[in-house]
Write a protein that holds these residues in place. Structure first.
Motif, mmCIF file in Angstrom:
data_model
loop_
_atom_site.group_PDB
_atom_site.id
_atom_site.type_symbol
_atom_site.label_atom_id
_atom_site.label_comp_id
_atom_site.label_asym_id
_atom_site.label_seq_id
_atom_site.Cartn_x
_atom_site.Cartn_y
_atom_site.Cartn_z
ATOM 1 N N ARG A 35 -23.567 -22.508 -58.175
ATOM 2 C CA ARG A 35 -24.815 -22.377 -58.321
ATOM 3 C C ARG A 35 -26.007 -23.027 -56.812
ATOM 4 N NH1 ARG A 35 -28.071 -26.262 -61.222
ATOM 5 N NH2 ARG A 35 -29.691 -25.129 -59.400
ATOM 6 N N THR A 54 -24.753 -29.474 -61.548
ATOM 7 C CA THR A 54 -26.012 -29.402 -62.406
ATOM 8 C C THR A 54 -27.399 -29.063 -61.777
ATOM 9 O OG1 THR A 54 -24.629 -32.043 -62.330
ATOM 10 C CG2 THR A 54 -26.829 -31.918 -63.252
ATOM 11 N N ALA A 70 -34.848 -26.392 -69.094
ATOM 12 C CA ALA A 70 -33.554 -26.393 -69.754
ATOM 13 C C ALA A 70 -32.468 -27.103 -68.480
ATOM 14 C CB ALA A 70 -33.006 -25.418 -70.174
ATOM 15 N N ASN A 72 -28.848 -27.292 -67.181
ATOM 16 C CA ASN A 72 -27.909 -27.127 -66.948
ATOM 17 C C ASN A 72 -26.525 -27.584 -66.312
ATOM 18 O OD1 ASN A 72 -27.533 -26.142 -64.650
ATOM 19 N ND2 ASN A 72 -29.621 -24.909 -65.008
ATOM 20 N N GLU A 73 -25.721 -27.760 -66.624
ATOM 21 C CA GLU A 73 -24.085 -28.053 -66.385
ATOM 22 C C GLU A 73 -23.135 -27.372 -65.838
ATOM 23 O OE1 GLU A 73 -22.443 -30.556 -64.300
ATOM 24 O OE2 GLU A 73 -24.091 -31.425 -64.994
ATOM 25 N N THR A 74 -22.510 -27.579 -65.295
ATOM 26 C CA THR A 74 -20.893 -26.792 -65.301
ATOM 27 C C THR A 74 -19.739 -27.679 -64.853
ATOM 28 O OG1 THR A 74 -21.784 -24.276 -64.670
ATOM 29 C CG2 THR A 74 -19.686 -24.586 -64.326
ATOM 30 N N ALA A 88 -19.923 -24.370 -69.365
ATOM 31 C CA ALA A 88 -21.031 -24.374 -69.160
ATOM 32 C C ALA A 88 -21.609 -24.544 -70.358
ATOM 33 C CB ALA A 88 -21.089 -22.967 -67.658
ATOM 34 N N GLY A 89 -23.023 -24.906 -69.784
ATOM 35 C CA GLY A 89 -23.895 -25.155 -71.096
ATOM 36 C C GLY A 89 -25.099 -25.750 -70.634
ATOM 37 N N GLU A 90 -25.944 -25.437 -71.435
ATOM 38 C CA GLU A 90 -27.804 -26.838 -71.767
ATOM 39 C C GLU A 90 -27.736 -27.638 -72.870
ATOM 40 O OE1 GLU A 90 -30.333 -22.556 -69.550
ATOM 41 O OE2 GLU A 90 -29.858 -22.603 -71.915
ATOM 42 N N ALA A 93 -32.636 -26.857 -74.859
ATOM 43 C CA ALA A 93 -33.601 -25.807 -73.963
ATOM 44 C C ALA A 93 -34.778 -26.004 -74.570
ATOM 45 C CB ALA A 93 -33.383 -24.535 -74.312
ATOM 46 N N GLU A 141 -32.801 -16.612 -75.120
ATOM 47 C CA GLU A 141 -32.233 -16.414 -73.765
ATOM 48 C C GLU A 141 -32.696 -16.255 -72.436
ATOM 49 O OE1 GLU A 141 -29.609 -17.950 -72.857
ATOM 50 O OE2 GLU A 141 -29.157 -18.211 -75.736
ATOM 51 N N SER A 146 -27.286 -13.664 -73.760
ATOM 52 C CA SER A 146 -25.446 -14.842 -73.594
ATOM 53 C C SER A 146 -24.890 -13.973 -74.516
ATOM 54 C CB SER A 146 -26.365 -15.814 -74.952
ATOM 55 O OG SER A 146 -25.401 -16.633 -74.967
#
Length: 262
Positions: A35, A54, A70, A72-74, A88-90, A93, A141, A146
């Motif tokens: 990121r 994060t 939102a 977000n995390e990976t 990965a996701g949120e 949102a 999105e 997406s």
């Protein structure tokens, strides 16, 4: 499927608490942030260490919404020098679309990255990545959509103090029962500017098959390496076409957990 994916991510996050193995003396793992750029590095994270990326992202004026915010995390985990698994996701949102404001769990993706050709310095590392959308939250999105399935070819190298990450992307987008191919390209270049600070600039492009348009953006970010395992970042992205998300601003950090799991 949603519960299974969330449970898997939770297990990944809690597993380090059960691991007793510490980083061997003299071994200094270093975070490898993916990121905040669109481009993904071809290089992997240190083998056996969990890395968390994060952040939060706010966006304005896009084809699917007027505003969106939102977290977000990976999560990344390399199990071998040439193989890395990713989630990965949120979590949620918050958005305004069509004059209505709502909250929704966004999408969750699972994937893997494999290095095909290891590189060093000016010799590029070449890798491939595959992602599958494991859960569709239904939230509006960003301009590139997406993807249901994504395949990426990645190249990264360091040339005379400049780091570049170049990606070529082929993805599958869906709208109802219709599936269409999407193509994308991105190029990120970063360079240390002073002390522990690094400046990154990026150009990226995605086709928009359902809008018959093109999303194009210019991203700029500054990162600060507080220590080898912790890097903070902040920046913005400006969309330059009528179907691009007009403005995006983001802030976050990358943290490599200093406990070896393998």
């Amino acid at each position: 499927m949603r519960r299974a994916v969330v449970a898997s991510c939770a297990a990944l996050a809690l597993f380090p608490l059960r691991a007793n193995a510490q980083t061997p003396a003299g071994d200094a793992p270093e975070a490898n942030p993916g990121r905040p750029t669109v481009s993904t590095p071809a290089t992997l994270t240190p083998v056996g260490f969990l890395q968390f990326e994060t952040g939060v992202l706010g966006a304005l004026d896009s084809p699917e919404f007027s505003s969106r915010f939102a977290p977000n995390e990976t999560i990344k985990f390399s199990v071998a020098p040439r193989l890395e698994f990713l989630a990965a996701g949120e979590p949620v949102a918050h958005y305004t679309s069509g004059g209505k404001t709502a909250n929704s769990v966004a999408d969750i993706f699972l994937g893997a990255q494999a290095v095909l050709i290891p590189g060093e310095d000016a010799k590029p590392t070449v890798a491939v990545t595959y992602f599958h959308r494991a859960y569709d939250g239904g939230a509006p999105e960003l301009d590139f959509g997406s993807p249901i399935n994504s395949f990426l070819v990645l190249a990264s190298a360091d040339v005379k103090g400049f780091r570049y990450d170049a990606n070529a992307m082929l993805t599958e987008l869906g709208q109802g029962t219709v599936r269409r191919a999407q193509f994308g390209q991105s190029l990120s270049i970063s360079h240390p500017i002073k002390g522990k600070f690094t400046l990154s600039g990026e150009l990226w492009h995605f086709t928009q098959p359902f809008l018959r348009g093109h999303a194009v953006g210019n991203l700029w970010a500054v990162s600060y390496a507080a220590r080898k395992t912790l890097v903070f970042d902040a920046g913005f992205n400006r969309g330059v076409t009528s179907t691009s998300t007009r403005w995006e601003a983001f802030v976050g950090f990358t943290y490599l957990l200093p406990h070896r799991l393998l």
